[in-house]
Design a protein around this motif. Structure first.
Motif, short mmCIF file in Angstrom:
data_model
loop_
_atom_site.label_atom_id
_atom_site.label_comp_id
_atom_site.label_asym_id
_atom_site.label_seq_id
_atom_site.Cartn_x
_atom_site.Cartn_y
_atom_site.Cartn_z
N ARG A 242 4.07 7.03 -15.29
CA ARG A 242 3.49 6.76 -13.98
C ARG A 242 4.59 6.52 -12.95
O ARG A 242 4.48 6.94 -11.79
CB ARG A 242 2.55 5.54 -14.06
CG ARG A 242 1.84 5.25 -12.76
CD ARG A 242 0.90 6.38 -12.36
NE ARG A 242 0.38 6.17 -11.01
CZ ARG A 242 0.48 7.05 -10.03
NH1 ARG A 242 1.11 8.20 -10.22
NH2 ARG A 242 -0.02 6.80 -8.84
N ASP B 111 5.80 9.78 -11.86
CA ASP B 111 4.86 10.39 -10.91
C ASP B 111 5.06 9.83 -9.50
O ASP B 111 4.97 10.56 -8.51
CB ASP B 111 3.42 10.15 -11.35
CG ASP B 111 3.00 11.02 -12.53
OD1 ASP B 111 3.73 12.00 -12.84
OD2 ASP B 111 1.95 10.73 -13.14
N LEU B 112 5.33 8.54 -9.42
CA LEU B 112 5.53 7.91 -8.11
C LEU B 112 6.83 8.37 -7.46
O LEU B 112 6.89 8.57 -6.23
CB LEU B 112 5.50 6.39 -8.25
CG LEU B 112 4.12 5.81 -8.57
CD1 LEU B 112 4.23 4.39 -9.14
CD2 LEU B 112 3.23 5.81 -7.33
N ASP C 146 6.07 11.58 -6.04
CA ASP C 146 5.33 11.43 -4.79
C ASP C 146 6.27 11.21 -3.60
O ASP C 146 6.02 11.69 -2.50
CB ASP C 146 4.34 10.27 -4.88
CG ASP C 146 3.14 10.59 -5.78
OD1 ASP C 146 2.84 11.78 -5.96
OD2 ASP C 146 2.52 9.64 -6.29
N VAL C 147 7.37 10.48 -3.85
CA VAL C 147 8.36 10.29 -2.79
C VAL C 147 8.97 11.64 -2.41
O VAL C 147 9.13 11.95 -1.22
CB VAL C 147 9.47 9.31 -3.24
CG1 VAL C 147 10.58 9.23 -2.18
CG2 VAL C 147 8.90 7.91 -3.49
N MET D 202 3.86 5.08 3.12
CA MET D 202 3.43 5.55 1.80
C MET D 202 4.59 5.51 0.82
O MET D 202 4.43 5.09 -0.34
CB MET D 202 2.88 6.97 1.90
CG MET D 202 1.52 7.07 2.59
SD MET D 202 1.05 8.78 2.96
CE MET D 202 1.14 9.53 1.32
N VAL D 203 5.77 5.91 1.27
CA VAL D 203 6.96 5.87 0.40
C VAL D 203 7.23 4.45 -0.05
O VAL D 203 7.51 4.18 -1.23
CB VAL D 203 8.19 6.46 1.12
CG1 VAL D 203 9.47 6.18 0.32
CG2 VAL D 203 8.02 7.96 1.31
N ARG E 59 5.14 2.07 -0.36
CA ARG E 59 4.10 1.70 -1.33
C ARG E 59 4.41 2.31 -2.69
O ARG E 59 4.22 1.64 -3.72
CB ARG E 59 2.73 2.17 -0.83
CG ARG E 59 1.58 1.90 -1.78
CD ARG E 59 1.44 0.43 -2.11
NE ARG E 59 0.29 0.18 -2.96
CZ ARG E 59 0.13 -0.91 -3.68
NH1 ARG E 59 1.05 -1.88 -3.66
NH2 ARG E 59 -0.96 -1.08 -4.42
N TYR E 60 4.87 3.55 -2.72
CA TYR E 60 5.20 4.18 -4.00
C TYR E 60 6.31 3.40 -4.72
O TYR E 60 6.22 3.15 -5.93
CB TYR E 60 5.67 5.63 -3.78
CG TYR E 60 4.64 6.56 -3.20
CD1 TYR E 60 3.27 6.40 -3.46
CD2 TYR E 60 5.02 7.61 -2.37
CE1 TYR E 60 2.33 7.26 -2.91
CE2 TYR E 60 4.08 8.48 -1.82
CZ TYR E 60 2.74 8.30 -2.10
OH TYR E 60 1.82 9.15 -1.55
N ARG F 79 5.10 0.14 -6.09
CA ARG F 79 4.32 0.34 -7.31
C ARG F 79 5.22 0.61 -8.52
O ARG F 79 4.91 0.17 -9.63
CB ARG F 79 3.35 1.51 -7.12
CG ARG F 79 2.18 1.22 -6.20
CD ARG F 79 1.25 0.17 -6.80
NE ARG F 79 0.65 0.63 -8.05
CZ ARG F 79 0.51 -0.09 -9.15
NH1 ARG F 79 0.94 -1.34 -9.18
NH2 ARG F 79 -0.08 0.42 -10.22
N ILE F 80 6.33 1.29 -8.31
CA ILE F 80 7.28 1.48 -9.41
C ILE F 80 7.77 0.12 -9.90
O ILE F 80 7.89 -0.13 -11.11
CB ILE F 80 8.47 2.37 -8.98
CG1 ILE F 80 7.99 3.80 -8.70
CG2 ILE F 80 9.55 2.39 -10.06
CD1 ILE F 80 9.05 4.72 -8.14
#
Length: 219
Positions: free
Chosen positions: A94, A97-98, A101-102, A187-188, A190-191, A194-195
């Protein structure tokens, strides 16, 4: 004795695969942040392409761990070692995946110029990268002190994220035309945050491995 030796060797292989996953995630995060700082779309595309390698490592862990459970029928801490390997590999996948996303945000910003120099995002990524390394080390060494450190370090990430939110919302208020890119940068953030949460999860898994009890380090 022979079966135990084989079991220990295959447990060591599990640890090696998890270490490789951690290194992959760290490199992916570094590359994704660099691609964003320079708006290098080609570099971002490489990060996305390489994600398949991380998935392949997770598959190997699932296959090897399942084989060990079926053939060795481990109990107590030996069983926890395999269960924890499954959980950590899921968290690492996961995290990958994040990072991906970046990189995708870089692609969405192709042709633009950054609305402000990136400060908090690289700082967040640097702290989170250290969390990735330390969370894997806590697992490999079964070091609960290092695992509990994840919670304290994650607080630093949360503070940087809060600073970033404040600054970007101020910028959007003063310059509404920059709102679209500002939202992408949020958003970045937040990604990356989350990592850090997933790295903290790995710390929790380490504590569970050693003690049989799972704390909530994200609180």
């Amino acid at each position: 004795m022979i079966r135990r030796k084989e079991f220990d060797q295959e447990l060591e292989e599990l640890r090696t695969l998890l270490k490789q996953m951690g290194e992959h995630v760290g490199n992916a995060l570094d590359g994704a942040i660099e691609s964003l700082q320079t708006l290098n779309v080609e570099k971002a595309q490489v990060i996305i392409k390489n994600d398949a390698n991380l998935n392949a490592l997770e598959d190997k862990i699932m296959e090897l761990g399942s084989k060990l459970i079926i053939t060795q029928q481990p109990v107590a801490k030996d069983l926890r070692r395999i269960i924890v390997a499954f959980k950590i590999s899921s968290d690492l996948e996961r995290m990958g995946d994040l990072a991906l996303d970046v990189a995708k945000v870089t692609i969405r910003m192709e042709g633009q110029e950054l609305i402000k120099p990136l400060v908090d995002i690289p700082r967040m990524a640097e702290v989170v990268k250290s969390m990735i390394d330390e969370s894997i080390e806590s697992y490999l060494k079964e070091n609960t002190d290092l695992a509990y450190k994840m919670a304290q370090t994650d607080d630093q990430v949360d503070q940087l994220y809060s600073n970033m939110i404040r600054d970007l919302y101020t910028l959007m208020t003063e310059h509404p035309t920059n709102a679209s890119q500002a939202m992408l940068l949020l958003m970045v953030g937040r990604y990356i945050e989350r990592i850090g949460d997933h790295a903290t999860n790995i710390g929790e898994s380490t504590v569970y491995l050693v003690t049989g009890q799972r704390p909530d380090l994200n609180q």
